[in-house]
Every structure is written in C-alpha cells, then in structure tokens.
Design an enzyme around this catalytic site. Structure first.
Site, PDB file in Angstrom:
ATOM      1  N   CYS A 287      -4.777   4.726  -4.342  1.00  0.00           N
ATOM      2  CA  CYS A 287      -4.000   3.881  -3.777  1.00  0.00           C
ATOM      3  C   CYS A 287      -3.775   2.630  -5.003  1.00  0.00           C
ATOM      4  O   CYS A 287      -4.811   2.003  -4.755  1.00  0.00           O
ATOM      5  CB  CYS A 287      -4.039   3.619  -2.024  1.00  0.00           C
ATOM      6  SG  CYS A 287      -4.618   4.691  -1.445  1.00  0.00           S
TER       7      CYS A 287
ATOM      8  N   ARG B 261      -4.552   6.472   9.718  1.00  0.00           N
ATOM      9  CA  ARG B 261      -5.133   6.253   9.119  1.00  0.00           C
ATOM     10  C   ARG B 261      -5.967   4.826   9.508  1.00  0.00           C
ATOM     11  O   ARG B 261      -4.812   3.966   9.718  1.00  0.00           O
ATOM     12  CB  ARG B 261      -5.150   5.986   7.086  1.00  0.00           C
ATOM     13  CG  ARG B 261      -6.166   5.395   6.202  1.00  0.00           C
ATOM     14  CD  ARG B 261      -5.894   5.498   5.218  1.00  0.00           C
ATOM     15  NE  ARG B 261      -5.208   5.322   4.676  1.00  0.00           N
ATOM     16  CZ  ARG B 261      -3.871   5.895   4.363  1.00  0.00           C
ATOM     17  NH1 ARG B 261      -3.905   7.357   4.545  1.00  0.00           N
ATOM     18  NH2 ARG B 261      -2.726   6.018   4.246  1.00  0.00           N
TER      19      ARG B 261
ATOM     20  N   CYS C  73       0.258 -12.078   5.329  1.00  0.00           N
ATOM     21  CA  CYS C  73      -0.255 -11.742   3.916  1.00  0.00           C
ATOM     22  C   CYS C  73      -0.753 -12.491   3.012  1.00  0.00           C
ATOM     23  O   CYS C  73       0.247 -14.170   2.769  1.00  0.00           O
ATOM     24  CB  CYS C  73       0.764 -11.211   2.533  1.00  0.00           C
ATOM     25  SG  CYS C  73       0.630 -10.274   1.620  1.00  0.00           S
TER      26      CYS C  73
ATOM     27  N   CYS D  34       4.163   7.198   2.234  1.00  0.00           N
ATOM     28  CA  CYS D  34       3.288   6.804   3.833  1.00  0.00           C
ATOM     29  C   CYS D  34       3.709   5.211   4.064  1.00  0.00           C
ATOM     30  O   CYS D  34       4.172   4.442   3.202  1.00  0.00           O
ATOM     31  CB  CYS D  34       1.952   6.400   2.670  1.00  0.00           C
ATOM     32  SG  CYS D  34       0.472   5.902   3.075  1.00  0.00           S
TER      33      CYS D  34
ATOM     34  N   CYS E 294      -1.928   7.781  -4.701  1.00  0.00           N
ATOM     35  CA  CYS E 294      -0.590   6.328  -3.866  1.00  0.00           C
ATOM     36  C   CYS E 294      -0.025   5.507  -4.775  1.00  0.00           C
ATOM     37  O   CYS E 294      -1.024   4.350  -5.030  1.00  0.00           O
ATOM     38  CB  CYS E 294      -0.970   6.483  -2.396  1.00  0.00           C
ATOM     39  SG  CYS E 294       0.201   5.488  -1.805  1.00  0.00           S
TER      40      CYS E 294
ATOM     41  N   CYS F  66       3.615 -13.232  -5.135  1.00  0.00           N
ATOM     42  CA  CYS F  66       4.517 -13.013  -4.527  1.00  0.00           C
ATOM     43  C   CYS F  66       5.249 -13.753  -4.414  1.00  0.00           C
ATOM     44  O   CYS F  66       4.996 -14.960  -3.017  1.00  0.00           O
ATOM     45  CB  CYS F  66       3.684 -11.699  -2.984  1.00  0.00           C
ATOM     46  SG  CYS F  66       5.413 -10.834  -2.924  1.00  0.00           S
TER      47      CYS F  66
ATOM     48  N   CYS G 166       5.536 -13.056   3.670  1.00  0.00           N
ATOM     49  CA  CYS G 166       5.392 -11.936   5.190  1.00  0.00           C
ATOM     50  C   CYS G 166       3.797 -12.375   5.682  1.00  0.00           C
ATOM     51  O   CYS G 166       3.368 -13.636   4.921  1.00  0.00           O
ATOM     52  CB  CYS G 166       4.343 -10.411   4.252  1.00  0.00           C
ATOM     53  SG  CYS G 166       5.973  -9.337   3.506  1.00  0.00           S
TER      54      CYS G 166
HETATM   55  S1  SF4 Z   1       2.784  -7.942   1.467  1.00  0.00           S
HETATM   56 FE1  SF4 Z   1       2.789  -9.423   0.392  1.00  0.00          FE
HETATM   57  S2  SF4 Z   1       2.509  -8.802  -1.475  1.00  0.00           S
HETATM   58 FE2  SF4 Z   1       3.660  -7.165  -0.187  1.00  0.00          FE
HETATM   59  S3  SF4 Z   1       6.145  -8.136  -0.377  1.00  0.00           S
HETATM   60 FE3  SF4 Z   1       4.588  -8.779   1.413  1.00  0.00          FE
HETATM   61  S4  SF4 Z   1       4.194 -11.321   0.701  1.00  0.00           S
HETATM   62 FE4  SF4 Z   1       4.388 -10.203  -1.374  1.00  0.00          FE
END
Ligand code: SF4
Length: 360
Positions: A121, A283, A84, A213, A153, A77, A81
């Site tokens: 999901c 949840r 993550c 959600c 979802c 990705c 974030c």
């Molecule tokens: S949460 Fe993780 S997978 Fe989703 S956009 Fe952010 S870095 Fe990418």
C-alpha cells in the site's frame, strides 16, 4: 476443512450462528440486526464470533492476507481530519517529509515481499495528489510489479475520474479511500472535505475499473447506528476490501482524549462488518494492538486480513508476533508468486515468544 479446527458445518447452532446460516442461504442482515450485534451481551462474544467465523470460513477458509504499507509522504496535510496526526490541526510529533523517491518506494516493496505481504500500500498524506506525486507513483508501480509481482493499493486522497484512470493505466490494482465513519457523523470528524467528496472518489475508482478498498475508524465518538450506517454504505458501494481501524488517540490530535473502546467492543465491530459484508475482505487495521490487545487472535475469526509492520505514524507489533499468531491459529497466509498468481503458504517459522514459555 480448516487445519487444526473443526468443520464449521458441524458446530452447534446458536442465535448468531443461525443468522450466519440464514445469510449463507441468501438473506441479508437488516440495520437493526447489525446494531444488535454491537450491543450484544458480552457473554455472547464467543457465539457471535462463531457466527462470524462461519461466514469468514465459507468465503475465505483459513486464509489470511497480509498488507504492508509505506507512508510515502508524511504530514504537511491541509485537511482537518480530527483523528489524524498528519493534519494541519495536529500538534503530534511525527516525521514530516515530501514524497519518497522511486528507489525508496521500491525498497519498501521489497520489504513487503520479504514479509509475505500480498499487497503493498502506497499512502500519501494530503487532500489529493499533486502532478509530481502522480508522476512518481505511476512511474514506480510498473517497476514494482515487474520485479515483485505485488498487488498494489494506492491511497492518495481525493481523486478525479482522470486521476483514477491514470492509476489504473499504470498497473495500480486497488485504491484505498476510507469513508471513515457513518454519513451522519462525518462533520464531527472533518470539515475541510465532505462525506460526499469521499463517495465521489470511490465512484471514480470503481468507474476506472479499479478495486475499491474503503473502511473506517471505530471509537471516534460515534453511535452504534453510525458504524452500522458505514457498514451498509460500504456494502452498497460494492467495495472489495474493508479496513476496520480502531482509534489510536494520538497525543496532539483533537481526539487524543477519546478512550471509548475495549477488546470486546472492538470484536463486536469486526463481527458486525463480517455479518453485513460476508464475502468481502475485512482487515483488522490500525489500532489493533492497543484496542484488541490480548484478544487480537480472536479478531481473525471475523476478519481475514491484517497489516504487518508499522502503520502510518505509529508502530505495529513485530511481524514475528503476527506470524506466530497466524500459525498458532492454524491459519495460512496468501501470497503472490513471481507470476503474480496467488498461493497459500504457512507462516515462516518463528521462535516461540520467550514470555509465553512457562517454566515449572
Ligand atoms: S487523513 Fe490525515 S493525511 Fe489524510 S486527508 Fe485527513 S488529515 Fe490529511
């Protein structure tokens, strides 16, 4: 009246229960009252949960909705974030793969049905879905619905109005897109897209006629006011379902050293979400095993749904333990029958956990 528990209307009324009664009479909680919940004395936790349960029981009785997720595309990705493990800035050792085949996604749906999940999901990593990823999802969803009648979802990242409409047209019921934290804390946890981008996606989802959600992650260095800000933003957006995650500080991510939570703080957060969004599905999501620990069952007095099985890149506890917890509470699971109708059933019979048996 809830099986195995007293009628909540007959419970003595303490300060948090009084607030719950006022909310049921039509009053809304104010932001400073929500902050008070997060800083309530620890010895008030049972009374706080009693108030939250009064609301939960009013809207959802003793029912628990189970969710099962498939990490349909892992890692790779470009976003940053900080929590993550799938981000470009994470060194966490996780599986990395492109989107699963339709057959693999169908297999995941069969597993979801077998585990008595009401909702399946489909989650992919990434900023937003590629055309090929959209083709896979929009092609497999009608097959899943035809074979299993599951509620679907999709969590595919940022969506334009056109993409949201495409998902609606193929039979997706709901889209997950978390706000993650309060607006004023957002730049501390992500810089490659904005809080406003996330809100826009939710608006596109809502405008397409899909259920929303959206929730967040507690324990990322935010202040109480930020959690409250998020809870009210979700209320104002009208989201139907709120997943409350607790940070699992995964090694290799920028938040790997954050350990801000404990079980009582986590329960206070769940209760606060219930007080602010009394009739919404709440949840207990990722991190419940490590942050609520032995107090997990208490979380279900505020929340009315959990994930069963594993999370995106981390393990969940065994489904048999979840069933045992639900059964021990005297709660019941909501599933869908072959016609897609919701029915309530008892959790499957589970063997008693041998660790819980005390021998004399
Ligand atoms: S949460 Fe993780 S997978 Fe989703 S956009 Fe952010 S870095 Fe990418």
């Amino acid at each position: 009246m809830i099986k195995g528990l007293v009628d909540t209307d007959s419970l003595p009324v303490g300060r948090w229960s009084q607030r719950a009664v006022r909310i049921l009479a039509g009053e809304s909680l104010l932001p400073h009252e929500a902050e008070e919940i997060l800083s309530a004395p620890r010895e008030e936790i049972l009374e706080l949960l009693s108030g939250a349960y009064r609301l939960r029981h009013h809207y959802f009785s003793n029912r628990v909705q189970l969710y099962f997720l498939v990490n349909a595309k892992s890692g790779i990705c470009p976003e940053d974030c900080h929590y993550c493990s799938q981000s470009k800035i994470s060194d966490a050792e996780i599986p990395k793969y492109k989107i699963l085949s339709e057959e693999e996604l169908l297999e995941g749906a069969r597993r979801a049905a077998q585990l008595q999940s009401r909702t399946y999901c489909i989650v992919i990593s990434g900023r937003s879905p590629t055309p090929q990823e959209m083709r896979t999802v929009t092609s497999v969803v009608p097959r899943i619905k035809k074979e299993l009648g599951l509620h679907i979802c999709a969590c595919l990242g940022l969506l334009t109005p056109d993409l949201a409409r495409e998902l609606k047209a193929c039979g997706v019921d709901r889209v997950n897109h978390n706000l993650n934290t309060g607006e004023d804390h957002y730049e501390e946890i992500c810089t490659t897209h904005t809080y406003a981008d996330r809100v826009e996606t939710l608006q596109a989802v809502r405008d397409a006629g899909l259920e929303m959600c959206s929730g967040g992650i507690i324990g990322m260095g935010e202040k109480a006011e930020h959690i409250v800000q998020m809870a009210f933003a979700l209320r104002d957006l009208g989201v139907q379902s709120i997943p409350v995650n607790f940070l699992n500080p995964i090694e290799g991510t920028p938040l790997e050293t954050r350990h801000d939570l404990d079980p009582i703080r986590s329960l206070q957060a769940l209760a606060m979400f219930r007080f602010v969004n009394p009739d919404r599905e709440i949840r207990i999501a990722g991190g419940r095993e490590i942050q609520l620990r032995s107090l997990q069952p208490l979380g279900l007095f505020a929340a009315n749904s959990i994930f069963v099985g594993d999370y995106l890149t981390t393990k969940g506890q065994l489904p048999s333990r979840d069933y045992q917890m639900i059964s021990d509470l005297g709660f019941q699971i909501v599933v869908r029958n072959e016609q897609g109708e919701e029915i309530v059933c008892d959790p499957p019979e589970v063997q008693a956990d041998p660790l819980a048996i005390v021998s004399n």
